[in-house]
Design a protein around this motif. Structure first.
Motif, PDB file in Angstrom:
ATOM      1  N   GLY A  32      24.735  21.569  43.714  1.00 38.64           N
ATOM      2  CA  GLY A  32      25.222  20.302  44.241  1.00 38.64           C
ATOM      3  C   GLY A  32      26.437  20.464  45.132  1.00 38.64           C
ATOM      4  O   GLY A  32      26.987  21.558  45.269  1.00 38.64           O
ATOM      5  N   TRP A  33      26.814  19.365  45.731  1.00 34.32           N
ATOM      6  CA  TRP A  33      28.002  19.290  46.588  1.00 34.32           C
ATOM      7  C   TRP A  33      28.951  18.234  46.045  1.00 34.32           C
ATOM      8  O   TRP A  33      28.516  17.153  45.643  1.00 34.32           O
ATOM      9  CB  TRP A  33      27.621  18.929  48.023  1.00 34.32           C
ATOM     10  CG  TRP A  33      26.878  19.994  48.753  1.00 34.32           C
ATOM     11  CD1 TRP A  33      25.527  20.099  48.907  1.00 34.32           C
ATOM     12  CD2 TRP A  33      27.447  21.106  49.449  1.00 34.32           C
ATOM     13  NE1 TRP A  33      25.215  21.221  49.644  1.00 34.32           N
ATOM     14  CE2 TRP A  33      26.376  21.849  49.999  1.00 34.32           C
ATOM     15  CE3 TRP A  33      28.739  21.556  49.682  1.00 34.32           C
ATOM     16  CZ2 TRP A  33      26.578  23.003  50.753  1.00 34.32           C
ATOM     17  CZ3 TRP A  33      28.933  22.704  50.428  1.00 34.32           C
ATOM     18  CH2 TRP A  33      27.863  23.421  50.953  1.00 34.32           C
ATOM     19  N   PHE A  34      30.216  18.564  46.051  1.00 37.51           N
ATOM     20  CA  PHE A  34      31.295  17.631  45.750  1.00 37.51           C
ATOM     21  C   PHE A  34      32.268  17.681  46.918  1.00 37.51           C
ATOM     22  O   PHE A  34      32.234  18.609  47.733  1.00 37.51           O
ATOM     23  CB  PHE A  34      32.024  18.028  44.461  1.00 37.51           C
ATOM     24  CG  PHE A  34      31.294  17.651  43.205  1.00 37.51           C
ATOM     25  CD1 PHE A  34      30.141  18.310  42.821  1.00 37.51           C
ATOM     26  CD2 PHE A  34      31.758  16.627  42.398  1.00 37.51           C
ATOM     27  CE1 PHE A  34      29.458  17.965  41.669  1.00 37.51           C
ATOM     28  CE2 PHE A  34      31.093  16.268  41.227  1.00 37.51           C
ATOM     29  CZ  PHE A  34      29.947  16.950  40.868  1.00 37.51           C
ATOM     30  N   ARG A  35      33.140  16.707  46.981  1.00 36.79           N
ATOM     31  CA  ARG A  35      34.179  16.729  47.997  1.00 36.79           C
ATOM     32  C   ARG A  35      35.474  16.151  47.436  1.00 36.79           C
ATOM     33  O   ARG A  35      35.459  15.360  46.491  1.00 36.79           O
ATOM     34  CB  ARG A  35      33.749  15.961  49.246  1.00 36.79           C
ATOM     35  CG  ARG A  35      33.592  14.463  49.040  1.00 36.79           C
ATOM     36  CD  ARG A  35      33.005  13.826  50.300  1.00 36.79           C
ATOM     37  NE  ARG A  35      32.873  12.379  50.165  1.00 36.79           N
ATOM     38  CZ  ARG A  35      32.282  11.602  51.066  1.00 36.79           C
ATOM     39  NH1 ARG A  35      31.754  12.139  52.172  1.00 36.79           N
ATOM     40  NH2 ARG A  35      32.197  10.299  50.868  1.00 36.79           N
ATOM     41  N   LYS A  40      43.038  12.331  46.700  1.00 39.92           N
ATOM     42  CA  LYS A  40      41.993  11.690  45.892  1.00 39.92           C
ATOM     43  C   LYS A  40      41.356  12.697  44.933  1.00 39.92           C
ATOM     44  O   LYS A  40      41.498  13.906  45.094  1.00 39.92           O
ATOM     45  CB  LYS A  40      40.924  11.084  46.802  1.00 39.92           C
ATOM     46  CG  LYS A  40      41.430   9.947  47.666  1.00 39.92           C
ATOM     47  CD  LYS A  40      40.280   9.277  48.401  1.00 39.92           C
ATOM     48  CE  LYS A  40      40.764   8.083  49.211  1.00 39.92           C
ATOM     49  NZ  LYS A  40      39.655   7.389  49.914  1.00 39.92           N
ATOM     50  N   GLU A  41      40.639  12.183  43.963  1.00 36.32           N
ATOM     51  CA  GLU A  41      39.954  13.054  43.025  1.00 36.32           C
ATOM     52  C   GLU A  41      38.653  13.579  43.641  1.00 36.32           C
ATOM     53  O   GLU A  41      38.085  12.963  44.548  1.00 36.32           O
ATOM     54  CB  GLU A  41      39.646  12.298  41.733  1.00 36.32           C
ATOM     55  CG  GLU A  41      40.894  11.904  40.960  1.00 36.32           C
ATOM     56  CD  GLU A  41      40.597  11.512  39.536  1.00 36.32           C
ATOM     57  OE1 GLU A  41      41.574  11.287  38.794  1.00 36.32           O
ATOM     58  OE2 GLU A  41      39.415  11.438  39.163  1.00 36.32           O
ATOM     59  N   ARG A  42      38.205  14.685  43.097  1.00 30.72           N
ATOM     60  CA  ARG A  42      36.938  15.249  43.553  1.00 30.72           C
ATOM     61  C   ARG A  42      35.805  14.298  43.195  1.00 30.72           C
ATOM     62  O   ARG A  42      35.775  13.743  42.100  1.00 30.72           O
ATOM     63  CB  ARG A  42      36.725  16.602  42.891  1.00 30.72           C
ATOM     64  CG  ARG A  42      35.695  17.464  43.543  1.00 30.72           C
ATOM     65  CD  ARG A  42      35.632  18.850  42.926  1.00 30.72           C
ATOM     66  NE  ARG A  42      36.921  19.532  42.971  1.00 30.72           N
ATOM     67  CZ  ARG A  42      37.057  20.829  42.748  1.00 30.72           C
ATOM     68  NH1 ARG A  42      36.008  21.589  42.485  1.00 30.72           N
ATOM     69  NH2 ARG A  42      38.257  21.372  42.783  1.00 30.72           N
ATOM     70  N   GLU A  43      34.867  14.120  44.121  1.00 31.76           N
ATOM     71  CA  GLU A  43      33.769  13.193  43.882  1.00 31.76           C
ATOM     72  C   GLU A  43      32.428  13.849  44.190  1.00 31.76           C
ATOM     73  O   GLU A  43      32.317  14.706  45.075  1.00 31.76           O
ATOM     74  CB  GLU A  43      33.923  11.923  44.722  1.00 31.76           C
ATOM     75  CG  GLU A  43      33.863  12.132  46.217  1.00 31.76           C
ATOM     76  CD  GLU A  43      33.873  10.821  47.000  1.00 31.76           C
ATOM     77  OE1 GLU A  43      33.920   9.735  46.381  1.00 31.76           O
ATOM     78  OE2 GLU A  43      33.834  10.896  48.239  1.00 31.76           O
ATOM     79  N   PHE A  44      31.424  13.397  43.477  1.00 29.09           N
ATOM     80  CA  PHE A  44      30.060  13.877  43.664  1.00 29.09           C
ATOM     81  C   PHE A  44      29.526  13.424  45.020  1.00 29.09           C
ATOM     82  O   PHE A  44      29.760  12.294  45.446  1.00 29.09           O
ATOM     83  CB  PHE A  44      29.186  13.334  42.536  1.00 29.09           C
ATOM     84  CG  PHE A  44      27.723  13.551  42.743  1.00 29.09           C
ATOM     85  CD1 PHE A  44      26.926  12.524  43.226  1.00 29.09           C
ATOM     86  CD2 PHE A  44      27.145  14.772  42.472  1.00 29.09           C
ATOM     87  CE1 PHE A  44      25.569  12.704  43.420  1.00 29.09           C
ATOM     88  CE2 PHE A  44      25.783  14.975  42.669  1.00 29.09           C
ATOM     89  CZ  PHE A  44      25.003  13.943  43.140  1.00 29.09           C
ATOM     90  N   VAL A  90      37.613  18.366  51.656  1.00 33.50           N
ATOM     91  CA  VAL A  90      37.168  19.733  51.383  1.00 33.50           C
ATOM     92  C   VAL A  90      35.896  19.615  50.558  1.00 33.50           C
ATOM     93  O   VAL A  90      35.874  18.912  49.544  1.00 33.50           O
ATOM     94  CB  VAL A  90      38.235  20.544  50.625  1.00 33.50           C
ATOM     95  CG1 VAL A  90      37.692  21.928  50.289  1.00 33.50           C
ATOM     96  CG2 VAL A  90      39.507  20.653  51.452  1.00 33.50           C
ATOM     97  N   TYR A  91      34.859  20.274  51.008  1.00 33.42           N
ATOM     98  CA  TYR A  91      33.553  20.211  50.359  1.00 33.42           C
ATOM     99  C   TYR A  91      33.332  21.471  49.533  1.00 33.42           C
ATOM    100  O   TYR A  91      33.544  22.594  50.025  1.00 33.42           O
ATOM    101  CB  TYR A  91      32.455  20.044  51.396  1.00 33.42           C
ATOM    102  CG  TYR A  91      32.380  18.653  51.966  1.00 33.42           C
ATOM    103  CD1 TYR A  91      33.367  18.171  52.815  1.00 33.42           C
ATOM    104  CD2 TYR A  91      31.337  17.793  51.627  1.00 33.42           C
ATOM    105  CE1 TYR A  91      33.324  16.876  53.322  1.00 33.42           C
ATOM    106  CE2 TYR A  91      31.273  16.507  52.123  1.00 33.42           C
ATOM    107  CZ  TYR A  91      32.270  16.049  52.971  1.00 33.42           C
ATOM    108  OH  TYR A  91      32.218  14.769  53.455  1.00 33.42           O
ATOM    109  N   TYR A  92      32.863  21.270  48.307  1.00 23.77           N
ATOM    110  CA  TYR A  92      32.632  22.365  47.377  1.00 23.77           C
ATOM    111  C   TYR A  92      31.184  22.382  46.933  1.00 23.77           C
ATOM    112  O   TYR A  92      30.581  21.318  46.724  1.00 23.77           O
ATOM    113  CB  TYR A  92      33.503  22.194  46.133  1.00 23.77           C
ATOM    114  CG  TYR A  92      34.984  22.173  46.377  1.00 23.77           C
ATOM    115  CD1 TYR A  92      35.637  20.980  46.672  1.00 23.77           C
ATOM    116  CD2 TYR A  92      35.739  23.341  46.290  1.00 23.77           C
ATOM    117  CE1 TYR A  92      37.008  20.955  46.898  1.00 23.77           C
ATOM    118  CE2 TYR A  92      37.111  23.324  46.503  1.00 23.77           C
ATOM    119  CZ  TYR A  92      37.731  22.133  46.806  1.00 23.77           C
ATOM    120  OH  TYR A  92      39.093  22.115  47.016  1.00 23.77           O
ATOM    121  N   CYS A  93      30.638  23.566  46.735  1.00 18.53           N
ATOM    122  CA  CYS A  93      29.335  23.634  46.106  1.00 18.53           C
ATOM    123  C   CYS A  93      29.519  23.910  44.615  1.00 18.53           C
ATOM    124  O   CYS A  93      30.524  24.486  44.184  1.00 18.53           O
ATOM    125  CB  CYS A  93      28.405  24.654  46.749  1.00 18.53           C
ATOM    126  SG  CYS A  93      29.121  26.221  47.241  1.00 18.53           S
TER     127      CYS A  93
END
Length: 118
Positions: A32-35, A40-44, A90-93
């Motif tokens: 998945g990806w989150f950002r 702000k908090e990390r979001e799905f 910032v996008y995270y996998c």
């Protein structure tokens, strides 16, 4: 095991960008990806099953972003179209046993920064 996001950059509003995630060691896992935007908090954002047959999206990106994966390449992608300034983050996998588990996963990789200018 590795989760490494790449492909971020600066793009104008309305433009497109495609993110990639190198996801070695996660056979049979959903990805998945989150950002996380500044302050702000990390979001799905989105998730995809191991088979690729099931996907899930946050309402804020539905219809604009498309998640996909290439199991042969141990890779996952996020095609982002019609980008808005509020997509800046910032996008995270991420990885988890199932799509449902992705929402609460603690398995993250390094992120890639996306900036959308107005």
């Amino acid at each position: 095991v590795q989760l490494q996001a790449s492909g971020g950059g600066l793009v104008q509003a309305g433009g497109s960008l495609k993110l990639s995630c190198a996801a070695s060691g996660y056979d049979y896992y959903a990805l998945g990806w989150f950002r996380q935007a500044p302050g702000k908090e990390r979001e799905f954002v989105a998730a995809i099953s191991w088979s690729g047959g099931s996907t899930a999206y946050a309402d804020s990106v539905k219809g604009r972003f498309t998640i996909s994966r290439d199991r042969a390449k141990n890779a996952m992608y996020l095609q982002m179209d019609s980008l808005k300034p509020e997509d800046t983050a910032v996008y995270y996998c991420a990885a988890g046993p199932t799509i449902a588990s992705i929402y609460r996963t603690e398995t993250w990789g390094q992120g890639t920064k996306v900036t959308v200018s107005s």
